[in-house]
Motif scaffolding. Structure first.
Motif, PDB file in Angstrom:
ATOM      1  N   GLY A  33      17.142  13.048 -56.741  1.00  0.00           N
ATOM      2  CA  GLY A  33      16.695  13.497 -55.425  1.00  0.00           C
ATOM      3  C   GLY A  33      15.202  13.275 -55.241  1.00  0.00           C
ATOM      4  N   ALA A  34      14.443  13.475 -56.324  1.00  0.00           N
ATOM      5  CA  ALA A  34      12.996  13.261 -56.250  1.00  0.00           C
ATOM      6  C   ALA A  34      12.673  11.800 -55.967  1.00  0.00           C
ATOM      7  CB  ALA A  34      12.344  13.706 -57.558  1.00  0.00           C
ATOM      8  N   MET A  35      13.538  10.904 -56.445  1.00  0.00           N
ATOM      9  CA  MET A  35      13.319   9.477 -56.184  1.00  0.00           C
ATOM     10  C   MET A  35      13.405   9.176 -54.685  1.00  0.00           C
ATOM     11  SD  MET A  35      15.460   7.641 -59.236  1.00  0.00           S
ATOM     12  CE  MET A  35      14.776   7.409 -60.862  1.00  0.00           C
ATOM     13  N   TYR A  36      14.429   9.740 -54.041  1.00  0.00           N
ATOM     14  CA  TYR A  36      14.573   9.523 -52.595  1.00  0.00           C
ATOM     15  C   TYR A  36      13.428  10.187 -51.831  1.00  0.00           C
ATOM     16  CZ  TYR A  36      19.186   7.618 -53.449  1.00  0.00           C
ATOM     17  OH  TYR A  36      20.208   6.823 -53.886  1.00  0.00           O
ATOM     18  N   ARG A  37      12.997  11.347 -52.301  1.00  0.00           N
ATOM     19  CA  ARG A  37      11.867  12.018 -51.665  1.00  0.00           C
ATOM     20  C   ARG A  37      10.597  11.171 -51.808  1.00  0.00           C
ATOM     21  NH1 ARG A  37      12.077  17.818 -51.070  1.00  0.00           N
ATOM     22  NH2 ARG A  37      14.207  18.594 -51.316  1.00  0.00           N
ATOM     23  N   ALA A  38      10.445  10.533 -52.983  1.00  0.00           N
ATOM     24  CA  ALA A  38       9.266   9.691 -53.219  1.00  0.00           C
ATOM     25  C   ALA A  38       9.258   8.494 -52.267  1.00  0.00           C
ATOM     26  CB  ALA A  38       9.235   9.229 -54.675  1.00  0.00           C
ATOM     27  N   ASN A  64       6.812   1.905 -56.732  1.00  0.00           N
ATOM     28  CA  ASN A  64       6.894   1.955 -58.196  1.00  0.00           C
ATOM     29  C   ASN A  64       7.019   3.416 -58.610  1.00  0.00           C
ATOM     30  OD1 ASN A  64       6.784   1.461 -60.942  1.00  0.00           O
ATOM     31  ND2 ASN A  64       4.564   1.268 -60.979  1.00  0.00           N
ATOM     32  N   ILE A  65       8.203   3.791 -59.115  1.00  0.00           N
ATOM     33  CA  ILE A  65       8.464   5.180 -59.500  1.00  0.00           C
ATOM     34  C   ILE A  65       8.468   5.308 -61.019  1.00  0.00           C
ATOM     35  CG2 ILE A  65      10.181   7.041 -59.456  1.00  0.00           C
ATOM     36  CD1 ILE A  65      11.077   6.001 -56.730  1.00  0.00           C
ATOM     37  N   SER A  66       7.748   6.288 -61.522  1.00  0.00           N
ATOM     38  CA  SER A  66       7.698   6.528 -62.968  1.00  0.00           C
ATOM     39  C   SER A  66       7.619   8.032 -63.221  1.00  0.00           C
ATOM     40  CB  SER A  66       6.492   5.822 -63.584  1.00  0.00           C
ATOM     41  OG  SER A  66       5.288   6.272 -62.988  1.00  0.00           O
ATOM     42  N   TYR A  67       7.751   8.404 -64.487  1.00  0.00           N
ATOM     43  CA  TYR A  67       7.709   9.825 -64.853  1.00  0.00           C
ATOM     44  C   TYR A  67       6.653  10.056 -65.928  1.00  0.00           C
ATOM     45  CZ  TYR A  67      12.049  10.685 -62.294  1.00  0.00           C
ATOM     46  OH  TYR A  67      12.981  10.814 -61.305  1.00  0.00           O
ATOM     47  N   ILE A  68       6.040  11.227 -65.876  1.00  0.00           N
ATOM     48  CA  ILE A  68       5.104  11.632 -66.926  1.00  0.00           C
ATOM     49  C   ILE A  68       5.475  13.031 -67.392  1.00  0.00           C
ATOM     50  CG2 ILE A  68       3.186  10.211 -66.114  1.00  0.00           C
ATOM     51  CD1 ILE A  68       2.041  12.747 -64.773  1.00  0.00           C
ATOM     52  N   LYS A  69       5.102  13.372 -68.623  1.00  0.00           N
ATOM     53  CA  LYS A  69       5.351  14.706 -69.172  1.00  0.00           C
ATOM     54  C   LYS A  69       4.148  15.601 -68.911  1.00  0.00           C
ATOM     55  CE  LYS A  69       9.316  14.885 -71.637  1.00  0.00           C
ATOM     56  NZ  LYS A  69      10.278  15.988 -71.614  1.00  0.00           N
ATOM     57  N   GLN A  75       7.450  14.950 -64.588  1.00  0.00           N
ATOM     58  CA  GLN A  75       6.940  14.971 -63.227  1.00  0.00           C
ATOM     59  C   GLN A  75       6.922  13.535 -62.698  1.00  0.00           C
ATOM     60  OE1 GLN A  75       3.569  17.333 -62.297  1.00  0.00           O
ATOM     61  NE2 GLN A  75       4.405  19.149 -63.279  1.00  0.00           N
ATOM     62  N   ILE A  76       7.179  13.401 -61.392  1.00  0.00           N
ATOM     63  CA  ILE A  76       7.367  12.079 -60.812  1.00  0.00           C
ATOM     64  C   ILE A  76       6.064  11.513 -60.254  1.00  0.00           C
ATOM     65  CG2 ILE A  76       8.014  12.932 -58.514  1.00  0.00           C
ATOM     66  CD1 ILE A  76      10.144  10.657 -58.496  1.00  0.00           C
ATOM     67  N   CYS A  77       5.880  10.224 -60.492  1.00  0.00           N
ATOM     68  CA  CYS A  77       4.698   9.528 -59.991  1.00  0.00           C
ATOM     69  C   CYS A  77       5.129   8.429 -59.027  1.00  0.00           C
ATOM     70  CB  CYS A  77       3.897   8.914 -61.136  1.00  0.00           C
ATOM     71  SG  CYS A  77       3.147  10.126 -62.230  1.00  0.00           S
ATOM     72  N   LEU A  78       4.406   8.289 -57.948  1.00  0.00           N
ATOM     73  CA  LEU A  78       4.621   7.229 -56.969  1.00  0.00           C
ATOM     74  C   LEU A  78       3.412   6.311 -56.993  1.00  0.00           C
ATOM     75  CD1 LEU A  78       6.121   5.926 -54.547  1.00  0.00           C
ATOM     76  CD2 LEU A  78       4.980   7.589 -53.078  1.00  0.00           C
ATOM     77  N   ASN A  79       3.647   5.075 -57.434  1.00  0.00           N
ATOM     78  CA  ASN A  79       2.565   4.088 -57.536  1.00  0.00           C
ATOM     79  C   ASN A  79       1.367   4.632 -58.318  1.00  0.00           C
ATOM     80  OD1 ASN A  79       4.138   2.339 -55.996  1.00  0.00           O
ATOM     81  ND2 ASN A  79       3.235   3.023 -54.075  1.00  0.00           N
ATOM     82  N   GLY A  80       1.687   5.338 -59.421  1.00  0.00           N
ATOM     83  CA  GLY A  80       0.652   5.838 -60.318  1.00  0.00           C
ATOM     84  C   GLY A  80       0.097   7.200 -59.987  1.00  0.00           C
ATOM     85  N   ASN A  81       0.505   7.792 -58.842  1.00  0.00           N
ATOM     86  CA  ASN A  81      -0.002   9.113 -58.440  1.00  0.00           C
ATOM     87  C   ASN A  81       1.079  10.176 -58.605  1.00  0.00           C
ATOM     88  OD1 ASN A  81      -2.550   8.069 -57.504  1.00  0.00           O
ATOM     89  ND2 ASN A  81      -1.480   7.284 -55.706  1.00  0.00           N
TER      90      ASN A  81
END
Length: 485
Positions: A33-38, A64-69, A75-81
């Motif tokens: 769901g967070a991916m669609y929100r992003a 560009n969607i990625s995750y960080i700990k 937590q989800i990152c969108l284009n590095g943010n």
């Protein structure tokens, strides 16, 4: 791989439950769901309308969607943010529902989600995880609750974060989103037959988590017993077949490489000689089962689709007469050919087609069953096989249409339509709905014929002009609705 799929409506507690289950089992939680929100957030940040497909599709290349700990949480990152807080704003929920209805967005994110699930033990939650993203997941759950309770939970959550919202507005939004999610054309929210339903209205978080974990354990125990029984049977079968395999393998390897080489060369030739521009290629689902259909002018029609779209994983249904010669039959097999005896019930062909779909392979079928020798735009009556296969395999149908007859060095145009499902017929007897389902397929292809005519004749084959034309059409429709016309 351990893949736990959880579906359900907005506010049912899927994300919270999924996180706890993942943490308890020590596996990854993937917040779909967070991916669609992003994606929705990116569209809004770009100043575009999340409900207009022509606005959204071009922006996907920049996502560009990625995750960080952070503090032991993904937590989800969108284009590095890091946008974990931004995507939880109330208005983003509504926008996420809008972008999720766009096939290109779902195909983009589903491909990403499947690749992760293939290599990692994960818990996924969303609207279409059990039905579309991971239809073969071993552990499937449908988590729901009364809409009033879900609205109450959402209201209290937002209030605790200091957001000023009214319960009545939240309830209205929850009901609107339920309707949108359950009635969208592409992969709607629904409970699959093999999903275990949990109504969390009067349950605590821990009770829901315990229910899921107990069910997972129960499924594992059943699987373990079944596996042991199968292993005993398999050992006997293996002992009987090993000697035969050793003798046959040497011949197969030698022949296989020879025909594979010819098939690869044939794919290259097909792509080089049959000059065809393919429109909306991104509508073709990657790494997924699909019944691919196309109009039929000549024996050359499969060439472009085999070389440009199906790939080496795809299959194509062809008449038995083509494979009478053993050399041609072997090359056709390497090209993904499934031979069908026309005019009779070919059980082996049916098994091969359903088997390919169940392995997440696309299968190309010409529903007209024979060539349109008049070379007219009118479609011939459709055979009922496409409907049967799509319903039995619960596979999407991807419609394609050639503008005119295919030929060597003869410039042509092929349009790929948006995938659609026959899910309204899944729970019914195929014999009772085959005619109606076939008519649905025929009507979709008629719509695609009108679209490619507009693209080629009114828009002169320009994709940009066509998208502009469709956008203007959408604006006119909205204006007519608002004017009460």
């Amino acid at each position: 791989m351990i893949n736990i799929a959880i579906d359900g409506p907005s506010g049912a507690g899927k994300s919270t439950i999924a996180k706890i289950v993942a943490k308890t089992l020590g596996i990854t939680y993937l917040d779909t769901g967070a991916m669609y929100r992003a994606v929705a957030l990116h569209v809004i940040n770009c100043g575009k309308n999340p409900s207009i497909e022509e606005d959204v599709k071009p922006l996907l290349n920049d996502v560009n969607i990625s995750y960080i700990k952070v503090n032991d949480e993904n937590q989800i990152c969108l284009n590095g943010n890091n946008v974990s807080e931004d995507i939880r704003r109330h208005e983003i929920s509504k926008y996420a529902s809008e972008v999720s209805k766009i096939p290109a967005v779902r195909l983009f994110l589903v491909d990403m989600q499947r690749k992760i699930a293939q290599s990692t033990d994960v818990v996924l939650d969303g609207r279409d995880i059990t039905s579309y993203v991971l239809p073969d997941a071993k552990y499937k759950f449908y988590l729901t609750a009364k809409d009033t309770e879900r609205a109450k939970r959402r209201f209290e959550e937002l209030k605790a974060k200091g957001q000023e919202v009214s319960y009545e507005q939240i309830l209205a939004d929850v009901r609107d989103r339920d309707f949108n999610d359950m009635n969208r054309d592409f992969a709607p929210l629904k409970k699959t037959d093999d999903s275990f339903e949990i109504d969390s209205t009067d349950m605590s978080l821990q009770q829901v988590v315990d229910t899921i974990l107990n069910k997972v354990d129960e499924i594992n125990k059943k699987s373990s017993l079944k596996d042991k029984t199968q292993q005993i049977s398999q050992v006997k079968d293996i002992n009987n077949s090993v000697s035969k395999q050793i003798k046959n393998n040497r011949k197969k390897v030698k022949h296989s490489w020879f025909y594979k080489g010819i098939a690869n060369f044939a794919r290259w030739v097909m792509g080089a000689l049959w000059v065809t521009r393919i429109y909306f290629k991104d509508n073709f689902p990657k790494n997924s089962k699909a019944v691919v259909i196309c109009n039929h002018y000549s024996a050359l029609d499969p060439c472009v689709i085999i070389s440009k779209l199906l790939g080496k994983n795809g299959k194509v249904v062809m008449k038995n007469e083509v494979t009478q010669n053993s050399f041609v039959a072997n090359v056709a097999k390497e090209l993904g050919g499934i031979s069908v005896k026309r005019g009779e019930a070919d059980v082996n062909a049916v098994k091969s087609i359903l088997g390919a779909l169940n392995k997440n392979q696309p299968v190309l079928i010409f529903p007209e069953g024979t060539r349109n020798k008049q070379n007219s735009k009118e479609l011939l009556p459709f055979k009922q096989g496409v409907a049967t296969f799509a319903i039995k395999a619960k596979a999407p149908i991807v419609p394609m249409l050639y503008y005119k007859k295919t030929g060597i060095f003869k410039r042509n145009k092929l349009m790929v339509g948006a995938p659609f499902w026959l899910d309204e017929f899944y729970d019914k007897k195929i014999g009772d709905v085959r005619d109606e389902a076939t008519q649905v397929i025929f009507d979709k292809m008629q719509e695609l014929r009108r679209e490619i005519d507009i693209l080629v004749e009114e828009c002169k084959g320009s994709k940009k002009r066509y998208l502009r034309y469709k956008k203007n059409q959408s604006k006119e429709l909205c204006a007519n609705v608002s004017d009460g016309r």
